[in-house]
Motif scaffolding. Structure first.
Motif, mmCIF file in Angstrom:
data_model
loop_
_atom_site.group_PDB
_atom_site.id
_atom_site.type_symbol
_atom_site.label_atom_id
_atom_site.label_comp_id
_atom_site.label_asym_id
_atom_site.label_seq_id
_atom_site.Cartn_x
_atom_site.Cartn_y
_atom_site.Cartn_z
ATOM 1 N N HIS A 91 0.819 -1.217 0.000
ATOM 2 C CA HIS A 91 0.000 0.000 0.000
ATOM 3 C C HIS A 91 0.847 1.259 0.000
ATOM 4 N N GLU A 107 -8.236 -1.380 2.786
ATOM 5 C CA GLU A 107 -9.361 -1.762 3.641
ATOM 6 C C GLU A 107 -9.465 -3.273 3.746
ATOM 7 N N GLY A 109 -11.912 -6.504 3.908
ATOM 8 C CA GLY A 109 -13.251 -6.862 3.461
ATOM 9 C C GLY A 109 -14.176 -7.119 4.640
ATOM 10 N N GLU A 115 -10.133 -11.272 2.712
ATOM 11 C CA GLU A 115 -10.132 -10.281 1.636
ATOM 12 C C GLU A 115 -9.695 -8.902 2.124
ATOM 13 N N TYR A 116 -8.864 -8.270 1.293
ATOM 14 C CA TYR A 116 -8.412 -6.901 1.525
ATOM 15 C C TYR A 116 -8.530 -6.150 0.208
ATOM 16 N N MET A 117 -8.675 -4.833 0.287
ATOM 17 C CA MET A 117 -8.838 -4.029 -0.918
ATOM 18 C C MET A 117 -7.923 -2.812 -0.870
ATOM 19 N N SER A 119 -7.651 0.664 -2.870
ATOM 20 C CA SER A 119 -8.447 1.483 -3.788
ATOM 21 C C SER A 119 -7.663 2.705 -4.237
ATOM 22 N N HIS A 164 -11.110 -4.263 -10.126
ATOM 23 C CA HIS A 164 -12.531 -4.004 -10.364
ATOM 24 C C HIS A 164 -12.784 -2.504 -10.412
ATOM 25 N N THR A 177 -10.480 -0.683 -7.696
ATOM 26 C CA THR A 177 -10.200 -1.409 -6.461
ATOM 27 C C THR A 177 -9.466 -2.689 -6.810
ATOM 28 N N LEU A 179 -8.684 -6.117 -5.472
ATOM 29 C CA LEU A 179 -9.206 -7.048 -4.469
ATOM 30 C C LEU A 179 -8.192 -8.170 -4.266
ATOM 31 N N LYS A 181 -7.480 -11.667 -2.283
ATOM 32 C CA LYS A 181 -8.074 -12.785 -1.527
ATOM 33 C C LYS A 181 -6.948 -13.771 -1.238
#
Length: 194
Positions: A91, A107, A109, A115-117, A119, A164, A177, A179, A181
């Motif tokens: 990040h 973030e 999930g 799951e983390y995102m 963005s 996404h 975003t 994603l 997993k």
């Protein structure tokens, strides 16, 4: 020989330390090169999913190399061993090296524990790309998803990483975003480490 100031004389080119070199790449040069990568791969595939997979594969090798470079240059060949540490590294450090700034958000999930995102309001690889109507939901962020997957896999955190578009209220362009997993083995290892 008499020393002159602080300039050190090297008798052999192999004794000279490696310089870090120029840290920036021209935005127009990157945009041109990336555009050529997309166009070349577009001629080699039959559908959008295959094109995104090819871009992700190209990004994967970049991510593996970026991890090696950053671990060698900045961390003294040490790597992250904890989940939040590697996510923070991607990040902040990786994003800053690649895009000149820290990602907009990281973030966890809410629906799934694994799951983390990450963005980004305007991801660089999507900024100058105009998508023809016949290509529908094509997302050049697949290249960045590949980079993230390459970093994570090379660091020992296998994951499925996808890009996404997420519509934003009041904005003409959607945000991108990434994603992440993680594989079950990563979560089990993290639980054992406490």
């Amino acid at each position: 020989m008499i020393g002159v100031g602080k300039i050190k004389q090297y008798t052999n080119v192999l004794d000279k330390p490696l310089s870090k070199g120029k840290q920036e790449v021209s935005l127009s040069a990157f945009a041109f090169l990336f555009s050529e990568l997309v166009q070349y791969n577009q001629t080699q595939v039959d559908n959008i999913a295959e094109l995104e997979r090819r871009l992700e594969d190209a990004g994967y090798s970049v991510g593996a190399r970026v991890l090696e470079l950053l671990c060698h240059r900045d961390k003294g060949n040490r790597r992250e061993t904890r989940l939040l540490g590697i996510l923070s590294f991607v990040h902040s450090t990786v994003w800053k090296v690649l895009f000149g700034k820290v990602a907009d958000s990281l973030e966890k999930g809410t629906e799934h524990e694994d799951e983390y995102m990450i963005s980004e309001k305007e991801l660089l690889v999507n900024r100058f790309i105009s998508i023809p109507k016949d290509m529908g939901t094509f997302n050049c962020g697949a290249f960045v998803a590949g980079i993230v997957r390459g970093v994570l896999d090379s660091a020992g955190f296998p994951a499925v990483v996808t890009a996404h578009f997420v519509p934003m209220e009041g904005q003409q362009r959607p945000r991108t975003t990434i994603l992440i997993k993680f594989a079950e083995e990563v979560l089990q290892r993290e639980a054992r480490l406490g």
